[in-house]
Design an enzyme around this catalytic site. Sequence first.
Site, PDB file in Angstrom:
ATOM      1  N   LYS A   1       0.852  -1.187   0.000  1.00 25.94           N
ATOM      2  CA  LYS A   1       0.000   0.000   0.000  1.00 25.94           C
ATOM      3  C   LYS A   1       0.889   1.237   0.000  1.00 25.94           C
ATOM      4  O   LYS A   1       1.846   1.318   0.770  1.00 25.94           O
ATOM      5  CB  LYS A   1      -0.942  -0.017   1.204  1.00 25.94           C
ATOM      6  CG  LYS A   1      -2.054  -1.060   1.054  1.00 25.94           C
ATOM      7  CD  LYS A   1      -3.068  -0.964   2.164  1.00 25.94           C
ATOM      8  CE  LYS A   1      -4.243  -1.901   1.916  1.00 25.94           C
ATOM      9  NZ  LYS A   1      -5.139  -1.434   0.836  1.00 25.94           N
TER      10      LYS A   1
ATOM     11  N   GLU B   1      -3.182  -0.308  -8.139  1.00 28.21           N
ATOM     12  CA  GLU B   1      -4.627  -0.247  -7.913  1.00 28.21           C
ATOM     13  C   GLU B   1      -5.041   1.200  -7.672  1.00 28.21           C
ATOM     14  O   GLU B   1      -4.414   1.913  -6.891  1.00 28.21           O
ATOM     15  CB  GLU B   1      -5.014  -1.087  -6.680  1.00 28.21           C
ATOM     16  CG  GLU B   1      -4.772  -2.561  -6.829  1.00 28.21           C
ATOM     17  CD  GLU B   1      -5.200  -3.335  -5.583  1.00 28.21           C
ATOM     18  OE1 GLU B   1      -6.166  -2.910  -4.909  1.00 28.21           O
ATOM     19  OE2 GLU B   1      -4.569  -4.356  -5.292  1.00 28.21           O
TER      20      GLU B   1
ATOM     21  N   ASP C   1      -0.901  -0.497  -4.228  1.00 30.65           N
ATOM     22  CA  ASP C   1      -2.293  -0.068  -4.077  1.00 30.65           C
ATOM     23  C   ASP C   1      -2.302   1.347  -3.537  1.00 30.65           C
ATOM     24  O   ASP C   1      -1.871   1.590  -2.407  1.00 30.65           O
ATOM     25  CB  ASP C   1      -3.021  -1.016  -3.125  1.00 30.65           C
ATOM     26  CG  ASP C   1      -4.494  -0.670  -2.969  1.00 30.65           C
ATOM     27  OD1 ASP C   1      -4.964   0.272  -3.626  1.00 30.65           O
ATOM     28  OD2 ASP C   1      -5.182  -1.358  -2.182  1.00 30.65           O
TER      29      ASP C   1
ATOM     30  N   ASP D   1     -10.385  -0.678  -8.540  1.00 35.51           N
ATOM     31  CA  ASP D   1     -10.848  -1.334  -7.315  1.00 35.51           C
ATOM     32  C   ASP D   1     -12.043  -0.562  -6.776  1.00 35.51           C
ATOM     33  O   ASP D   1     -13.199  -0.884  -7.055  1.00 35.51           O
ATOM     34  CB  ASP D   1      -9.694  -1.391  -6.310  1.00 35.51           C
ATOM     35  CG  ASP D   1     -10.064  -2.080  -5.008  1.00 35.51           C
ATOM     36  OD1 ASP D   1     -11.206  -2.568  -4.889  1.00 35.51           O
ATOM     37  OD2 ASP D   1      -9.225  -2.136  -4.091  1.00 35.51           O
TER      38      ASP D   1
ATOM     39  N   LYS E   1     -13.993  -7.462  -4.953  1.00 31.94           N
ATOM     40  CA  LYS E   1     -14.241  -7.787  -3.553  1.00 31.94           C
ATOM     41  C   LYS E   1     -15.729  -8.117  -3.439  1.00 31.94           C
ATOM     42  O   LYS E   1     -16.564  -7.209  -3.493  1.00 31.94           O
ATOM     43  CB  LYS E   1     -13.887  -6.614  -2.642  1.00 31.94           C
ATOM     44  CG  LYS E   1     -12.402  -6.248  -2.615  1.00 31.94           C
ATOM     45  CD  LYS E   1     -12.175  -5.096  -1.651  1.00 31.94           C
ATOM     46  CE  LYS E   1     -10.699  -4.825  -1.438  1.00 31.94           C
ATOM     47  NZ  LYS E   1     -10.070  -4.115  -2.565  1.00 31.94           N
TER      48      LYS E   1
END
Length: 349
Positions: free
Chosen positions: A149, A205, A179, A230, A257
Amino acid sequence: MKATYHKHILKFKRASGTSRGILKTKETWYIVIKDGNKTGIGECGILRGLSFDDRPDYEERLRWTCANIQKGPEMLWEELKEFPSIQFGVEMAFLSLEAQDPFVLFPSEFTQHKDAIAINGLVWMGDEVFMKEQIEQKLEAGFDCIKMKIGAIDFDKELALLRFIRKHYDASKITVRVDANGGFAFAKAREVLKELATLEIHSIEQPIAVGQWEEMKRLCEETPTPIALDEELIGVMDVIKKRELLQIIRPQYIILKPSFVGGYQGSEEWIDQAEALGIGWWITSALESNIGLNAIAQWTYDLKAKGPQGLGTGSLFTNNIQAPLEVRKGALHYNNQLDWDFNTDTLCL
């Protein structure tokens, strides 16, 4: 047939950093259906500030769902369009109810402990020392795909961490994904994409915030680093809208997700539209407990999803449900020699 719901506050072993702040706890709810001597279990999980169904009437809708459980999964899914995580919980609970084993929703070589699912090792945001420590731990644990991240500390420091990985492992040895959680402005994102390309980063992402379709389209057209959508998918529930979004932006990948996009059915709608346009995809859990993670993992294996998936979040909590899920050498295993510990009669959570 009767249904009840039960709240569970998951507690992180260590506060986990994202671009939206520090997570210490995470709410989830279990739907339990009883029909004679059979029981089905599903999980409805949201992330505050991110989930489309993070709204004040969430528990009221859970009560309504349980009171109307006789309508069945198909009708309930249609009537719960504004509550994607409850859609997923209902799908899961009915599959569990119908299964021979309530925790084996998609029997396969995965659930027989004959095969495993490759996953990425997740590196949470934090200071430079903490992030480097996590990277070293993931590499030592045998992961060949790292997801980091970014956007929390100075990007030059994050670049230094990425260079640290590349200094020791080239792209043929370790796949690196990042991400951004929408953390960059458009102009900065263009610079970031160029820097990441020099390090052979697999993908980034959500480099910019959601809702900027034209800007995201431009980034995807010119990027030297593949882009994965995402958060952009959250709240897009209509199939026609899904097709329109993908046709306009044309990302290299999408990330699904199930708790955020309407469970199995909602995710498979996205997959169908993506594949028709030649867009790649993979599956990620959204900090569910092991109940939801198990349901996502079995479905992911059933889909024959390619490449490392984002399913390594089961060990983050101090009070997770004990389950046969194990992470070993960069893969998620279902060790059917181990037992579940989920008492649906008392639910002392």
